[in-house]
Structure formats: C-alpha cells, structure tokens
Write a protein that holds these residues in place. Sequence first.
Motif, PDB file in Angstrom:
ATOM      1  N   LEU A  60       0.824  -1.208   0.000  1.00 49.39           N
ATOM      2  CA  LEU A  60       0.000   0.000   0.000  1.00 49.39           C
ATOM      3  C   LEU A  60       0.860   1.261   0.000  1.00 49.39           C
ATOM      4  N   GLU A  61       2.000   1.189   0.679  1.00 53.59           N
ATOM      5  CA  GLU A  61       2.895   2.358   0.682  1.00 53.59           C
ATOM      6  C   GLU A  61       3.470   2.594  -0.716  1.00 53.59           C
ATOM      7  N   ARG A  62       3.880   1.532  -1.387  1.00 53.99           N
ATOM      8  CA  ARG A  62       4.463   1.666  -2.728  1.00 53.99           C
ATOM      9  C   ARG A  62       3.454   2.224  -3.715  1.00 53.99           C
ATOM     10  N   THR A  63       2.201   1.886  -3.553  1.00 54.40           N
ATOM     11  CA  THR A  63       1.174   2.355  -4.489  1.00 54.40           C
ATOM     12  C   THR A  63       0.531   3.662  -4.039  1.00 54.40           C
ATOM     13  N   GLY A  64       1.020   4.244  -2.940  1.00 56.60           N
ATOM     14  CA  GLY A  64       0.542   5.545  -2.504  1.00 56.60           C
ATOM     15  C   GLY A  64      -0.741   5.529  -1.711  1.00 56.60           C
ATOM     16  N   ARG A  65      -1.227   4.336  -1.344  1.00 56.22           N
ATOM     17  CA  ARG A  65      -2.479   4.267  -0.592  1.00 56.22           C
ATOM     18  C   ARG A  65      -2.290   4.604   0.879  1.00 56.22           C
ATOM     19  N   VAL A  66      -1.128   4.344   1.427  1.00 55.55           N
ATOM     20  CA  VAL A  66      -0.852   4.722   2.811  1.00 55.55           C
ATOM     21  C   VAL A  66       0.426   5.544   2.866  1.00 55.55           C
ATOM     22  N   ARG A  67       0.525   6.337   3.936  1.00 51.73           N
ATOM     23  CA  ARG A  67       1.728   7.136   4.180  1.00 51.73           C
ATOM     24  C   ARG A  67       2.493   6.540   5.349  1.00 51.73           C
ATOM     25  N   LEU A  68       3.806   6.533   5.237  1.00 53.73           N
ATOM     26  CA  LEU A  68       4.672   6.019   6.290  1.00 53.73           C
ATOM     27  C   LEU A  68       5.218   7.171   7.121  1.00 53.73           C
ATOM     28  N   SER A  69       5.178   7.004   8.434  1.00 54.44           N
ATOM     29  CA  SER A  69       5.812   7.958   9.340  1.00 54.44           C
ATOM     30  C   SER A  69       6.597   7.172  10.378  1.00 54.44           C
ATOM     31  N   LEU A  70       7.513   7.845  11.038  1.00 48.39           N
ATOM     32  CA  LEU A  70       8.356   7.192  12.040  1.00 48.39           C
ATOM     33  C   LEU A  70       8.057   7.759  13.418  1.00 48.39           C
ATOM     34  N   LYS A  71       7.891   6.871  14.392  1.00 45.62           N
ATOM     35  CA  LYS A  71       7.666   7.282  15.769  1.00 45.62           C
ATOM     36  C   LYS A  71       8.858   6.842  16.602  1.00 45.62           C
ATOM     37  N   TYR A  72       9.549   7.821  17.203  1.00 45.50           N
ATOM     38  CA  TYR A  72      10.754   7.529  17.969  1.00 45.50           C
ATOM     39  C   TYR A  72      10.401   7.332  19.441  1.00 45.50           C
ATOM     40  N   GLY A  73      10.938   6.260  20.017  1.00 48.76           N
ATOM     41  CA  GLY A  73      10.710   5.970  21.426  1.00 48.76           C
ATOM     42  C   GLY A  73      12.001   6.019  22.213  1.00 48.76           C
ATOM     43  N   ASP A  74      11.973   5.419  23.395  1.00 50.58           N
ATOM     44  CA  ASP A  74      13.142   5.458  24.282  1.00 50.58           C
ATOM     45  C   ASP A  74      14.280   4.589  23.778  1.00 50.58           C
ATOM     46  N   THR A  75      13.962   3.574  22.975  1.00 48.27           N
ATOM     47  CA  THR A  75      15.002   2.650  22.530  1.00 48.27           C
ATOM     48  C   THR A  75      15.884   3.250  21.440  1.00 48.27           C
ATOM     49  N   GLY A  76      15.438   4.313  20.828  1.00 47.23           N
ATOM     50  CA  GLY A  76      16.207   4.932  19.757  1.00 47.23           C
ATOM     51  C   GLY A  76      15.901   4.356  18.391  1.00 47.23           C
ATOM     52  N   ARG A  77      15.214   3.228  18.351  1.00 49.87           N
ATOM     53  CA  ARG A  77      14.844   2.626  17.075  1.00 49.87           C
ATOM     54  C   ARG A  77      13.424   3.052  16.732  1.00 49.87           C
ATOM     55  N   PRO A  78      13.217   3.740  15.620  1.00 51.16           N
ATOM     56  CA  PRO A  78      11.871   4.260  15.307  1.00 51.16           C
ATOM     57  C   PRO A  78      10.892   3.149  14.942  1.00 51.16           C
ATOM     58  N   GLU A  79       9.652   3.380  15.290  1.00 57.86           N
ATOM     59  CA  GLU A  79       8.578   2.459  14.916  1.00 57.86           C
ATOM     60  C   GLU A  79       7.942   2.958  13.620  1.00 57.86           C
ATOM     61  N   HIS A  80       7.763   2.060  12.676  1.00 55.62           N
ATOM     62  CA  HIS A  80       7.114   2.415  11.422  1.00 55.62           C
ATOM     63  C   HIS A  80       5.601   2.429  11.636  1.00 55.62           C
ATOM     64  N   ARG A  81       4.967   3.531  11.258  1.00 54.54           N
ATOM     65  CA  ARG A  81       3.522   3.667  11.420  1.00 54.54           C
ATOM     66  C   ARG A  81       2.917   4.101  10.084  1.00 54.54           C
ATOM     67  N   TYR A  82       1.747   3.613   9.807  1.00 54.50           N
ATOM     68  CA  TYR A  82       1.132   3.817   8.498  1.00 54.50           C
ATOM     69  C   TYR A  82      -0.256   4.418   8.672  1.00 54.50           C
ATOM     70  N   GLU A  83      -0.613   5.323   7.746  1.00 52.56           N
ATOM     71  CA  GLU A  83      -1.917   5.966   7.789  1.00 52.56           C
ATOM     72  C   GLU A  83      -2.474   6.048   6.377  1.00 52.56           C
ATOM     73  N   TRP A  84      -3.797   5.832   6.264  1.00 50.34           N
ATOM     74  CA  TRP A  84      -4.443   5.906   4.948  1.00 50.34           C
ATOM     75  C   TRP A  84      -4.206   7.284   4.340  1.00 50.34           C
ATOM     76  N   ALA A  85      -3.819   7.308   3.080  1.00 48.99           N
ATOM     77  CA  ALA A  85      -3.474   8.571   2.414  1.00 48.99           C
ATOM     78  C   ALA A  85      -4.739   9.325   2.057  1.00 48.99           C
ATOM     79  N   THR A  86      -5.050  10.381   2.795  1.00 47.56           N
ATOM     80  CA  THR A  86      -6.298  11.118   2.589  1.00 47.56           C
ATOM     81  C   THR A  86      -6.294  11.932   1.312  1.00 47.56           C
ATOM     82  N   SER A  87      -5.153  12.089   0.670  1.00 40.73           N
ATOM     83  CA  SER A  87      -5.112  12.878  -0.575  1.00 40.73           C
ATOM     84  C   SER A  87      -5.594  12.089  -1.771  1.00 40.73           C
ATOM     85  N   LEU A  88      -5.848  10.773  -1.602  1.00 41.29           N
ATOM     86  CA  LEU A  88      -6.269   9.954  -2.742  1.00 41.29           C
ATOM     87  C   LEU A  88      -7.747  10.081  -2.990  1.00 41.29           C
TER      88      LEU A  88
END
Length: 225
Positions: A197-225
């Motif tokens: 879905l990310e490759r086809t533009g249906r969702v957007r990827l964002s990164l959420k940083y926590g205490d471990t320093g390794r970001p969590e990948h989070r996805y949201e439906w692309a409202t611009s479609l």
Amino acid sequence: MIEVLVVDDDARVADVNAAYVAKVPGFRVAGKAHSAAEALERIEELAVDLVLLDHYLPDETGLSVARTVRERGHQIDVIMVTAARDVATVQAAMRHGALQYLVKPFSFAGLRGKLEAYAALRRTLDGGGEAEQTEVDRIFGALSATPAPELPKGHSPTTAELVRRAMMGAEGPLSAQDLADRTRLSRQTAQRYLKLLERTGRVRLSLKYGDTGRPEHRYEWATSL
C-alpha cells in the motif's frame, strides 16, 4: 444500516444499482424512483440517508432534485450516478452538495468503493466534537475512494481488502502489529501488505521515535487519494 434511495430513469438500471447496493455490508435499499417527482416523494416518505442520483431524469434533472432536497432542509447525502460527464455538470453537482460523482458505465467495484468511502466518512463524523487538522484531513479524505491496485503474485485479494478496510477505518496511524491485532493476520503478513500500500501511494509512512532509539514504522491511509 445506511438507507439508500436509488434514482434512475431506467428501471432496469435502477434494479442493477439496487442489487449492487444490497451487496455492500452496512447498506440497505430503502426504495427506488424513476423520475424527479417520484424521488422527492420517496424522500418525504422514507427515512433515507443517501441518494444515488441519476442526472438525466424525464421531468427534471438530478441537479434540480439535489437543489430541492437542500432547500427543503433534508439532511440527506447525495452521490451522483450518471452518464453526464461534462465539467459544467460535475462542477454544479459539487456546488449542490454531492459528495461523490460516479460516471456510467461502472462496475460493482466502482460503486462499492464510493459506498465504502461514504461509510468511512459517516464513521468519522459520528465522533462529533472539534476537529484538529489531521481529523479534518481524514474527513475530506474519506470522500476519496480509489480502486485497489493490481496485486503482485503471492498477494490475496481477500487479504488486501481486509487490510484496506482496516486502514480506512483506523482513527490514526497504525503499526504493523496494530494492523495484525485488528485483522488477526500475522505481523509479517500485515507488514507485507502495508509495504504494498505504501508503494502504491495508498498509505503514508511515518516514524515514531521511542526510548530505545529505534523508530517504529507507522502507516496511515493517504487522505489525498
């Protein structure tokens, strides 16, 4: 259930469209009409949430029906379902409050996408209260329905549809584990479909940083479609 009035001058087309509506979970056909006058009568008689409205009617246009519905103060939504494809008519439909515009001929998948987007909009609005910009974007984005992309080998249409519905109905970004929990898929499978879905533009990827320093990948439906 979302109650739908199907309006088309051709009784056979109205029957087909009504059959399509009945196949979409959460929707029920409240009635059918084949003229502007009959449509307005049905709206007065029935508890209707949504009108699938043809433009070319024998007595008046669908746009005149939409205008009259607004003038009478009915809180009813309209999706234009018509062969009229000139820009002037499309623009007028927008100005008269049509939420969607589906050009004939169309497939069941095309109508289903519009109805599911409308249902997502209803779910978003049912929350009430005030809206931040992200919520406003979600409300307007719920009006956009795009066909599912052609799936690569090894991907299941059923699973893709499950993931798509889960993402469209989410109230905010989801991780692969969040999606797996909602859909009962494995985390690896959820991640694979999210990447598609990310490759086809249906969702957007964002990164959420926590205490471990390794970001969590989070996805949201692309409202611009």
